[in-house]
Every structure is written in structure tokens, then in C-alpha cells.
Enzyme design. Structure first.
Site, short mmCIF file in Angstrom:
data_model
loop_
_atom_site.label_atom_id
_atom_site.label_comp_id
_atom_site.label_asym_id
_atom_site.label_seq_id
_atom_site.Cartn_x
_atom_site.Cartn_y
_atom_site.Cartn_z
N GLU A 244 2.66 2.88 2.13
CA GLU A 244 2.60 3.84 3.22
C GLU A 244 3.96 4.07 3.87
O GLU A 244 4.12 5.01 4.66
CB GLU A 244 1.59 3.42 4.27
CG GLU A 244 1.91 2.11 4.98
CD GLU A 244 1.25 0.92 4.31
OE1 GLU A 244 1.56 0.65 3.12
OE2 GLU A 244 0.45 0.24 4.96
N CYS B 217 0.82 -1.22 0.00
CA CYS B 217 0.00 0.00 0.00
C CYS B 217 0.85 1.27 0.00
O CYS B 217 0.32 2.38 0.05
CB CYS B 217 -0.96 0.00 1.19
SG CYS B 217 -2.17 -1.35 1.12
#
Length: 510
Positions: free
Chosen positions: A238, A236
Site C-alpha cells: 500500500e 501489502c
């Protein structure tokens, strides 16, 4: 966790990133990988006679079978003839990790598909597509046991990589191409126009400005080049990661606090927890070495849309600035007290999912599809939760993409406060501005964000938006907005419903 082919040790064992991905995935760890290994080796024809290999009934046994098979093609070793007789039957309990066994079928399918992929490439240099194919086939096999997550990183000049999710061009990939998100390493001044048709069709590829990730913490601060060794990130995106580095995340919910002082108290415990986790050891020495060197953590926020709706964007900026300064000070003190290195980075915004649902919060930076919507969650058919969920009236159906009878999808109706804005009320430009704001004031790692855009009105502006913001972001992806009337595909994670539908569905539950 991240793994890269940009590693000199791969001259000896090119199979290592593939084996690492399977080993990590079977422990429930999402993996990011690049395609820098393209053209580094030539696929060889395995030697004869066949080598009989009994597969041990364990994670290590499954992973070792992959290593043996890949080395037959990468190093010209004997082709294995596998014996699956020791693997426990489907539905048997997995005592160490929990859950139930998938049997040997996913492993057999993985072996057979890998042989198909590599046989058609014998005598040719390995390509980025072959690398991604192999990783996706592995991911599909692991999904038969536990939900896996992957992100594949391609190079800007590799036009073949950008088309991998186009199943009209690559119909053979439809069976396993879903196993990874795909993203392109871009830089300031890149030409984004070529990717727009693919984004409109599948929401991919995403974009990753690796130079920004390497040079900067928060984008409000001067460049520090602390992450000069970074090569990618987790599925993802992040966090910024070096090869074999594992992310370390903890989630906070500022909207659930009455004051900044209350939130700072939460940050204290979130930081202490995450920093403590960096003291742990994994079974991979490469991972332990980089964790010990970087002590990277990611204190994240969720429910950001709710916070802005209840307070203001100005209040969010203020809490971010104060919170970041508090975390930096806490890291200085605790690192000195424990006599370990300071954390290379401290903050991020993860996309969130199940955790935010438990806290009654919107996911990460994202605005909800609607005040009322369906949230779909996938789980194993053999899970003990299966009958429990069905008995309480939730709609449960087979995952049509896995199409293996072993993965189910449950629909959960969600209702939010009407003070929280929804995607209908937010433009693509506003979403990107919020991502850039959090990258400026809060996240020294990354803000994970999927920008929802109106395919009829906003597609023409995507390239312009990226050019304007390429110095304000580290990673981003786009996905066309859809409603129940314009559904892009079946079993979407989020789907808008009416207030009447929400209340009708809710009263059915026991």
C-alpha cells in the site's frame, strides 16, 4: 518496512537484510524484501572448531544468534553451537511486548532449517530461492511468537522465483513457503502470460510496476520522480518505500460520515496523527534517516464498496479529489509550522483487516465475498483470548498450516447490508477499474488490491487486462473466486455462507 540487497554496505555484511527482517518481525512489523542479492556472494563452509554461543533470553539475543549463524556461512566464520538454556519456558509471560513465550523450539527449528538450506548450497553463489528460503524460515520462527508478514520481490527474468509457490516443484518449501507473499517487478510491455498458471493455482505472484511507483504520485498528476530512490514496499504494497523505510498508515471510513465536511474533519485528525508519528524514532538509524527525509504517510480509506453502494462512484471521486487537496494544503501548513519537510506522499488504500472489522466496514477497496460470510482470524494458542473466545461459542481450531499446536484459527460470522454489492455481482474488470480509479483520484502511494476472478470464465483475460492497465496501476494481485462448494483450500480468510447459516451461528454466541 522494506529492505533491499541493492546496498553497497552489504559487501561487508551480507547478513544485514536477514537480521533486519527478524528484528523488525519480532516487533510486529511486516517486511518487504527483494532478491537483488542473488549471485552476489558464494556460500562458504563454516570454519572449525565450533564456537559455543549462549543465547540471551531477549529479542536481541534471538536476532544476534541469527547473525552469528549466517556469518558462519557468508563469511566462513566458526559454526556456532548454541546453548538455549537461558530462554524462558513456553507459556511464560513476555512483559515488554505482551503475550506469552513460545519457548526455544521455534528458534531451534529456525537454526536447524537454515543450516539445512545453506549446507546444500555450500560452494555455490547464493540464489533468489535461497534468499527467499532463509527469509521464510525466519518468518516461520517469528510466527511462533507474533504474527509476521513478508513480501518477496523477484525479477521478471528470474523464472525460478516465479515457481517458488509451486510445491510440486519445491516440496521442501511447503513447510515455510507460506510465510511470504511473492511479487514480480514488471514494467510496461511485460509478458504476463507465463504467470497465469501459477496465479490460477496459488494466487501468486503479484505484480509491481516499480517505475510507476518511482515516477508518479497520483496517476492523475504529472510525473514528479519524487520517489526515485524507492526499491519496493511493505507486505501489502500500500506504500512505496526506500530500503529500511517504514510505512506510516492511518485508516478512515468515508461511508461512516454523513457529509464530505464531516469526512474532512476526520481527515484533519488522521493527517495530524500520521504526521506526528513521523517525528518518532526507531532503534534503526537507517530507518530514522529515511523517515526524517521523506515524512511519508498513508491516509487510507476502507468501506469503499459500502460508500459506492450507498452513494455513487461519482461521489467517491469527488470526495477523493477534495480530500487529497485538503491533505496537501494541511501538509504545507503543518510542515512549515513544525519546520520539517513536507511528506513525499500522503495517501494510499491499505487492504485492512481487523481495523475495518471494528468499524463495521468492508476491507479497503475490496468487495465482500458475500452478504454473509465467515471471517477467519489467527492468534496464539497461549493467548488469554483463547478460552474467552471458546467460552462464547465461537468455532476455534488449530491452524493446519502452522501445524505446531501453537496457532489457532477463530471463525467469525459477518453480515452486511444488502445494498452493498458482493463479488458475485462484480467482474474482474470492474474490480480493476475501481483500483485504477482510486490510484488516479486518491492514492499517491499505492492501492493494495487482490482481484478475485472467475477461474472458468475470466482466466483467459488476465493478461489482456494487465496490458491495458499497466499505466494505470502500481501494484496488483489476483486470486480465483471460490465458494463453500468450490473451496480452494482449508481455513481461507473469507468463506461464503448463507443467511440461514449466519443467523444460526450468531445465536450460539454468549
Amino acid at each position: 518496512v522494506s529492505t533491499s540487497f541493492d546496498d553497497h554496505s552489504l559487501d561487508i555484511h551480507f547478513s544485514r537484510p536477514f537480521v533486519f527482517l527478524m528484528d523488525s518481525s519480532m516487533l510486529g512489523v511486516g517486511v518487504g524484501f527483494d532478491t537483488k542479492g542473488a549471485r552476489k556472494i558464494t556460500i562458504k563452509k563454516p570454519s572449525l572448531p565450533l564456537k559455543e554461543v549462549l543465547i540471551e533470553d531477549s529479542r536481541e539475543g534471538w536476532v544476534n544468534s541469527l547473525k552469528i549463524l549466517l556469518e558462519a556461512y557468508f563469511e566462513g566464520k566458526a559454526l556456532p553451537q548454541f546453548d538455549y538454556s537461558q530462554i524462558r519456558p513456553e507459556g511464560s509471560p513476555v512483559k515488554g511486548f505482551g503475550g506469552k513465550s513460545s519457548g526455544c523450539a521455534p528458534l531451534k527449528l529456525m537454526h536447524d532449517t537454515i543450516k539445512t538450506v545453506l549446507n546444500r548450497n555450500v560452494g555455490f553463489p547464493i540464489t533468489s530461492q535461497t534468499i527467499v528460503d532463509l527469509m521464510n524460515v525466519i518468518g516461520r520462527a517469528v510466527t511462533g511468537i507474533r504474527q509476521s508478514a513478508e513480501v518477496a520481490f523477484g525479477e521478471e527474468e528470474d523464472k525460478d522465483f516465479a515457481s517458488l509457490k509451486d510445491y510440486d516443484l519445491h516440496p521442501e518449501r511447503e513447510e515455510y513457503g507460506w510465510a511470504s507473499n511473492n511479487a514480480i517487478f514488471v514494467k510496461a510491455g511485460s509478458n504476463y502470460d507465463d504467470y497465469i498458471p501459477s496465479i490460477l493455482k496459488s494466487g501468486e505472484p503479484g505484480f509491481c510496476w516499480l517505475e510507476n511507483m518511482k515516477r508518479y504520485g497520483r496517476l492523475s498528476d504529472p510525473p514528479n520522480d519524487k520517489d526515485c530512490k524507492a526499491l519496493g514496499g511493505p507486505p501489502c504494497l500500500e506504500q512505496t518505500l526506500e530500503s529500511y523505510e517504514m510505512c506510516c498508515l492511518v485508516e478512515t471510513f468515508p461511508h461512516n460520515h454523513e457529509s464530505y465536511a464531516d469526512f474532512e474533519d476526520t481527515l484533519k485528525y488522521a493527517f495530524l496523527y500520521a504526521k506526528t508519528v513521523t517525528l518518532g524514532k526507531t532503534e534503526w538509524h537507517e530507518t530514522n534517516d529515511v523517515i526524517a527525509r521523506n515524512r511519508r504517510i498513508g491516509c487510507s480509506m476502507s468501506g469503499i464498496a459500502q460508500f459506492i453502494g450507498a452513494r455513487s462512484l461519482s461521489a467517491l471521486k469527488d470526495w477523493c479529489n477534495k480530500g487529497y487537496a485538503f491533505l496537501k494544503s494541511s501538509d504545507d501548513k503543518l510542515s512549515a509550522h513544525w519546520k520539517i519537510g513536507k511528506s513525499i506522499k500522503l495517501t494510499c488504500v491499505k487492504p485492512s483487516g481487523t481495523v475495518s472489522l471494528l468499524a463495521g466496514a468492508t476491507s479497503g477497496i475490496h468487495y465482500p465475498e458475500s452478504t454473509y460470510y465467515i471471517r477467519r482470524v489467527r492468534f496464539q494458542a497461549c493467548s488469554d483470548l483463547s478460552e474467552y473466545i471458546k467460552a462464547r461459542g465461537y468455532k476455534v481450531e488449530e491452524d493446519i498450516y502452522a501445524n505446531d499446536g501453537k496457532t489457532l484459527v477463530v471463525e467469525i460470522p459477518v453480515g452486511l447490508s444488502k445494498s452493498t454489492k458482493t463479488l458475485k455481482e462484480i467482474t474482474m474488470w470492474e474490480q480493476v477499474e475501481l483500483a485504477a480509479t482510486l490510484q488516479h483520484y486518491w492514492a499517491d502511494n499505492q492501492v493494495s488490491c487482490t482481484i478475485k476472478f472467475d477461474p472458468d470464465e475470466e482466466t483467459k483475460d488476465i493478461s489482456k487486462l494487465l496490458k491495458i492497465n499497466e499505466h494505470r496501476l502500481k501494484a496488483i494481485c489476483f486470486f480465483p473466486k471460490a465458494t463453500s462448494a468450490t473451496k480452494l483450500y482449508e481455513q481461507m480468510p473469507y468463506e461464503e455462507i448463507t443467511e440461514e447459516e449466519y443467523h444460526r451461528l450468531k445465536v450460539q454466541f454468549i
